[in-house]
Design a protein around this motif. Structure first.
Motif, PDB file in Angstrom:
ATOM      1  N   ILE A   1      43.059  47.628  43.143  1.00 29.59           N
ATOM      2  CA  ILE A   1      42.219  48.061  43.839  1.00 29.59           C
ATOM      3  C   ILE A   1      41.937  47.034  45.184  1.00 29.59           C
ATOM      4  CG2 ILE A   1      40.687  48.349  41.911  1.00 29.59           C
ATOM      5  CD1 ILE A   1      39.449  45.549  42.559  1.00 29.59           C
ATOM      6  N   GLY A   2      42.358  46.696  45.652  1.00 34.15           N
ATOM      7  CA  GLY A   2      43.060  45.986  46.682  1.00 34.15           C
ATOM      8  C   GLY A   2      43.887  44.265  46.474  1.00 34.15           C
ATOM      9  N   LEU A   3      43.722  43.619  47.125  1.00 31.84           N
ATOM     10  CA  LEU A   3      45.138  42.353  47.596  1.00 31.84           C
ATOM     11  C   LEU A   3      44.363  41.294  48.198  1.00 31.84           C
ATOM     12  CD1 LEU A   3      47.634  44.101  50.062  1.00 31.84           C
ATOM     13  CD2 LEU A   3      48.370  43.679  47.591  1.00 31.84           C
ATOM     14  N   SER A   4      44.154  40.190  47.356  1.00 27.81           N
ATOM     15  CA  SER A   4      43.901  39.031  47.190  1.00 27.81           C
ATOM     16  C   SER A   4      44.246  38.568  48.873  1.00 27.81           C
ATOM     17  CB  SER A   4      44.143  37.509  46.498  1.00 27.81           C
ATOM     18  OG  SER A   4      45.267  37.630  46.840  1.00 27.81           O
ATOM     19  N   GLY A   5      43.224  37.542  49.105  1.00 29.70           N
ATOM     20  CA  GLY A   5      43.424  37.313  50.883  1.00 29.70           C
ATOM     21  C   GLY A   5      42.878  35.673  50.880  1.00 29.70           C
ATOM     22  N   ASN A   6      42.013  35.857  51.997  1.00 26.92           N
ATOM     23  CA  ASN A   6      41.544  34.154  52.249  1.00 26.92           C
ATOM     24  C   ASN A   6      40.534  34.845  53.547  1.00 26.92           C
ATOM     25  OD1 ASN A   6      41.403  31.583  52.447  1.00 26.92           O
ATOM     26  ND2 ASN A   6      43.191  31.298  54.071  1.00 26.92           N
ATOM     27  N   THR A   7      39.488  35.809  53.240  1.00 27.84           N
ATOM     28  CA  THR A   7      38.451  35.547  53.952  1.00 27.84           C
ATOM     29  C   THR A   7      37.016  35.047  53.658  1.00 27.84           C
ATOM     30  OG1 THR A   7      37.859  38.028  53.305  1.00 27.84           O
ATOM     31  CG2 THR A   7      40.231  37.510  54.664  1.00 27.84           C
ATOM     32  N   GLY A   8      36.350  34.521  54.637  1.00 28.59           N
ATOM     33  CA  GLY A   8      34.799  34.317  54.907  1.00 28.59           C
ATOM     34  C   GLY A   8      35.289  32.506  54.153  1.00 28.59           C
ATOM     35  N   PHE A   9      33.747  32.241  53.403  1.00 28.63           N
ATOM     36  CA  PHE A   9      33.832  31.107  53.359  1.00 28.63           C
ATOM     37  C   PHE A   9      34.462  30.315  52.060  1.00 28.63           C
ATOM     38  CE2 PHE A   9      30.864  27.761  51.303  1.00 28.63           C
ATOM     39  CZ  PHE A   9      31.350  26.934  51.767  1.00 28.63           C
ATOM     40  N   THR A  10      35.859  30.197  52.319  1.00 27.76           N
ATOM     41  CA  THR A  10      36.415  29.972  51.474  1.00 27.76           C
ATOM     42  C   THR A  10      37.363  27.939  51.966  1.00 27.76           C
ATOM     43  OG1 THR A  10      38.740  30.172  50.289  1.00 27.76           O
ATOM     44  CG2 THR A  10      38.119  31.417  52.369  1.00 27.76           C
ATOM     45  N   THR A  11      37.751  27.290  51.288  1.00 32.25           N
ATOM     46  CA  THR A  11      38.702  26.469  51.302  1.00 32.25           C
ATOM     47  C   THR A  11      40.641  26.861  51.164  1.00 32.25           C
ATOM     48  OG1 THR A  11      38.544  26.191  49.114  1.00 32.25           O
ATOM     49  CG2 THR A  11      36.981  24.639  49.893  1.00 32.25           C
TER      50      THR A  11
ATOM     51  N   LEU B   1      41.312  40.755  33.328  1.00 30.91           N
ATOM     52  CA  LEU B   1      41.968  39.858  34.322  1.00 30.91           C
ATOM     53  C   LEU B   1      42.112  40.803  35.404  1.00 30.91           C
ATOM     54  CD1 LEU B   1      44.553  37.343  32.503  1.00 30.91           C
ATOM     55  CD2 LEU B   1      42.597  37.083  33.251  1.00 30.91           C
ATOM     56  N   PRO B   2      41.495  40.467  36.482  1.00 29.01           N
ATOM     57  CA  PRO B   2      41.309  41.465  37.940  1.00 29.01           C
ATOM     58  C   PRO B   2      42.681  40.851  38.558  1.00 29.01           C
ATOM     59  CG  PRO B   2      40.460  39.480  38.335  1.00 29.01           C
ATOM     60  CD  PRO B   2      40.808  38.820  37.133  1.00 29.01           C
ATOM     61  N   LEU B   3      43.762  40.142  38.163  1.00 30.20           N
ATOM     62  CA  LEU B   3      44.436  40.012  38.767  1.00 30.20           C
ATOM     63  C   LEU B   3      45.829  40.246  38.043  1.00 30.20           C
ATOM     64  CD1 LEU B   3      44.040  36.452  40.438  1.00 30.20           C
ATOM     65  CD2 LEU B   3      44.347  38.664  41.403  1.00 30.20           C
ATOM     66  N   GLN B   4      47.641  40.727  39.047  1.00 31.91           N
ATOM     67  CA  GLN B   4      48.129  41.322  38.542  1.00 31.91           C
ATOM     68  C   GLN B   4      49.227  39.749  38.570  1.00 31.91           C
ATOM     69  OE1 GLN B   4      50.361  45.830  39.379  1.00 31.91           O
ATOM     70  NE2 GLN B   4      51.143  44.754  39.944  1.00 31.91           N
ATOM     71  N   GLN B   5      49.297  38.485  38.066  1.00 31.87           N
ATOM     72  CA  GLN B   5      50.523  38.496  38.532  1.00 31.87           C
ATOM     73  C   GLN B   5      50.434  36.962  37.304  1.00 31.87           C
ATOM     74  OE1 GLN B   5      48.684  35.524  41.084  1.00 31.87           O
ATOM     75  NE2 GLN B   5      47.101  34.530  39.414  1.00 31.87           N
TER      76      GLN B   5
ATOM     77  N   ILE C   1      48.001  34.999  48.796  1.00 35.87           N
ATOM     78  CA  ILE C   1      47.767  36.385  50.311  1.00 35.87           C
ATOM     79  C   ILE C   1      48.549  37.372  49.235  1.00 35.87           C
ATOM     80  CG2 ILE C   1      47.146  37.590  52.096  1.00 35.87           C
ATOM     81  CD1 ILE C   1      46.755  34.012  52.826  1.00 35.87           C
ATOM     82  N   GLY C   2      47.460  38.440  49.402  1.00 38.47           N
ATOM     83  CA  GLY C   2      48.843  39.935  48.801  1.00 38.47           C
ATOM     84  C   GLY C   2      49.264  40.303  47.239  1.00 38.47           C
ATOM     85  N   THR C   3      48.227  39.100  46.436  1.00 41.28           N
ATOM     86  CA  THR C   3      48.524  39.600  45.002  1.00 41.28           C
ATOM     87  C   THR C   3      47.307  40.718  44.758  1.00 41.28           C
ATOM     88  OG1 THR C   3      48.794  37.066  44.691  1.00 41.28           O
ATOM     89  CG2 THR C   3      48.152  38.390  42.956  1.00 41.28           C
ATOM     90  N   PRO C   4      48.278  41.995  44.299  1.00 43.44           N
ATOM     91  CA  PRO C   4      47.284  42.724  43.205  1.00 43.44           C
ATOM     92  C   PRO C   4      45.962  42.426  42.575  1.00 43.44           C
ATOM     93  CG  PRO C   4      49.615  43.178  43.282  1.00 43.44           C
ATOM     94  CD  PRO C   4      49.732  41.449  43.404  1.00 43.44           C
ATOM     95  N   VAL C   5      45.417  43.386  43.418  1.00 42.49           N
ATOM     96  CA  VAL C   5      43.738  43.213  42.221  1.00 42.49           C
ATOM     97  C   VAL C   5      43.340  43.545  41.570  1.00 42.49           C
ATOM     98  CG1 VAL C   5      41.090  42.291  42.916  1.00 42.49           C
ATOM     99  CG2 VAL C   5      42.993  41.397  44.197  1.00 42.49           C
ATOM    100  N   LEU C   6      43.031  43.770  40.533  1.00 43.76           N
ATOM    101  CA  LEU C   6      42.985  45.230  39.387  1.00 43.76           C
ATOM    102  C   LEU C   6      41.375  45.390  39.305  1.00 43.76           C
ATOM    103  CD1 LEU C   6      46.029  44.207  37.064  1.00 43.76           C
ATOM    104  CD2 LEU C   6      45.334  45.249  39.035  1.00 43.76           C
ATOM    105  N   ALA C   7      40.725  45.782  39.060  1.00 41.42           N
ATOM    106  CA  ALA C   7      39.431  46.634  38.401  1.00 41.42           C
ATOM    107  C   ALA C   7      39.303  45.557  36.927  1.00 41.42           C
ATOM    108  CB  ALA C   7      39.151  48.730  38.249  1.00 41.42           C
ATOM    109  N   ALA C   8      38.691  45.235  36.439  1.00 44.97           N
ATOM    110  CA  ALA C   8      38.553  44.510  35.825  1.00 44.97           C
ATOM    111  C   ALA C   8      37.454  45.564  34.125  1.00 44.97           C
ATOM    112  CB  ALA C   8      37.549  42.972  35.612  1.00 44.97           C
ATOM    113  N   ARG C   9      37.422  46.405  34.949  1.00 40.11           N
ATOM    114  CA  ARG C   9      36.466  47.316  33.975  1.00 40.11           C
ATOM    115  C   ARG C   9      36.675  48.782  34.712  1.00 40.11           C
ATOM    116  NH1 ARG C   9      30.014  45.877  32.365  1.00 40.11           N
ATOM    117  NH2 ARG C   9      30.146  48.423  30.962  1.00 40.11           N
TER     118      ARG C   9
END
Length: 310
Positions: free
Chosen positions: A261-271, A156-160, A190-198
């Motif tokens: 590897i990062g933090l989730s967000g809301n950039t680009g084409f998104t609802t 899973l690519p999210l730490q939640q 926004i700000g949820t830790p994103v994890l490498a899935a592999r």
């Protein structure tokens, strides 16, 4: 999230024109020598024989390749320079030509190693008795077309604590093209830790985009993201990361499965805020997502065309 192909163009007349652009805004310099031949370059020459004109040029910040032309006597050598820490494929073609031939014949493709260069074509006059000129365009795409992805379990690519899939395989909103058909959108603040899935090598990042909206023409294909290359040639994409500090790894860095590897967000084409995750391969100048298996603490993740869960 889509990833756009990037276009590089060069026009050659009686003198070589080399557009050696970096990311973002760039400048090309134009001057005329004492023989009346106009030259273009990416830097001001020493003691130019005439006034130098500065031409501003804009290139996409995530451009992955550069088209480079070298003069080789009465012919020109067309090279592709790979900016990524992973292989890419390029296709070179004429957008305009007069009395010129490419060897191999254009359109021509080449695979370029990570941070490497490859000679794509040699360009020469079809009739040496008269002059020639031409215009080229080069498309580039991440990944090796000979990649053979293995069937593996992804983390899973999210730490939640809880997970919700807002859009699964073939989602009608934005998972309806080849590169996103088997993507999954995980709901995430926004700000949820994103994890490498592999495990893999960070191949490409985009971290300078700070806008979001539902205008596909304006925001489609633009978002902060991390692309990780795996040892079987497949790539995982983590998209819509947080503006400013949403990317926490650098290009060329090797990461382990489960590493942040990062933090989730809301950039680009998104609802709204979420993480776009996909496993992709290059199928020959065609980026495609592929189905994948994913496991979490409670077992396999069930993915459908709409919502899903553990």
């Amino acid at each position: 999230m889509a990833t756009r192909r990037h276009l590089a163009a060069v026009i050659l007349g009686s003198a070589a024109l080399l557009l050696a652009f970096g990311a973002g805004a760039a400048k090309v310099y134009r001057w005329t020598d004492r023989s009346g031949i106009t030259h273009y370059g990416d830097h001001v020459p020493d003691a130019p024989p005439s006034q130098v004109r500065t031409i501003p040029v804009y290139t996409e910040p995530s451009a992955i390749a550069r088209l480079r032309i070298e003069n080789d006597g009465d012919r020109f050598l067309a090279f592709a320079d790979n900016r990524l820490s992973g292989p890419i494929e390029v296709q070179l073609d004429f957008s305009r030509s007069d009395n010129v031939i490419g060897r191999p014949l254009l359109p021509a493709r080449a695979t370029v190693a990570a941070r490497g260069s490859a000679l794509v074509a040699v360009l020469e006059s079809a009739d040496p008795e008269r002059g020639f000129d031409f215009e080229l365009n080069m498309e580039s795409l991440p990944g090796d077309p000979d990649a053979r992805p293995r069937d593996v379990d992804y983390l899973l690519p999210l730490q939640q604590a809880a997970f919700r899939i807002d859009q699964g395989y073939g989602g009608h909103f934005s998972h309806n093209d080849g590169q996103s058909r088997y993507a999954v959108d995980f709901a995430a603040d926004i700000g949820t830790p994103v994890l490498a899935a592999r495990e893999g090598v960070v191949m490409q990042v985009e971290s300078d985009f700070d806008k979001a909206g539902l205008n596909r023409e304006k925001y489609g294909g633009r978002a902060n993201f991390v692309r990780i290359l795996h040892d079987d040639g497949s790539m995982t994409l983590y998209g819509h990361l947080k503006a400013d500090d949403g990317v926490l790894v650098r290009v060329g860095q090797r990461v382990r499965a489960g590493q942040q590897i990062g933090l989730s967000g809301n950039t680009g084409f998104t609802t709204g805020p979420h993480l776009h995750f996909a496993v992709q391969v290059n199928r020959g100048m065609r980026l495609e997502s592929i189905p994948f298996r994913m496991r979490g603490p409670a077992g396999p993740l069930r993915i459908s065309g709409g919502r899903g869960g553990l």
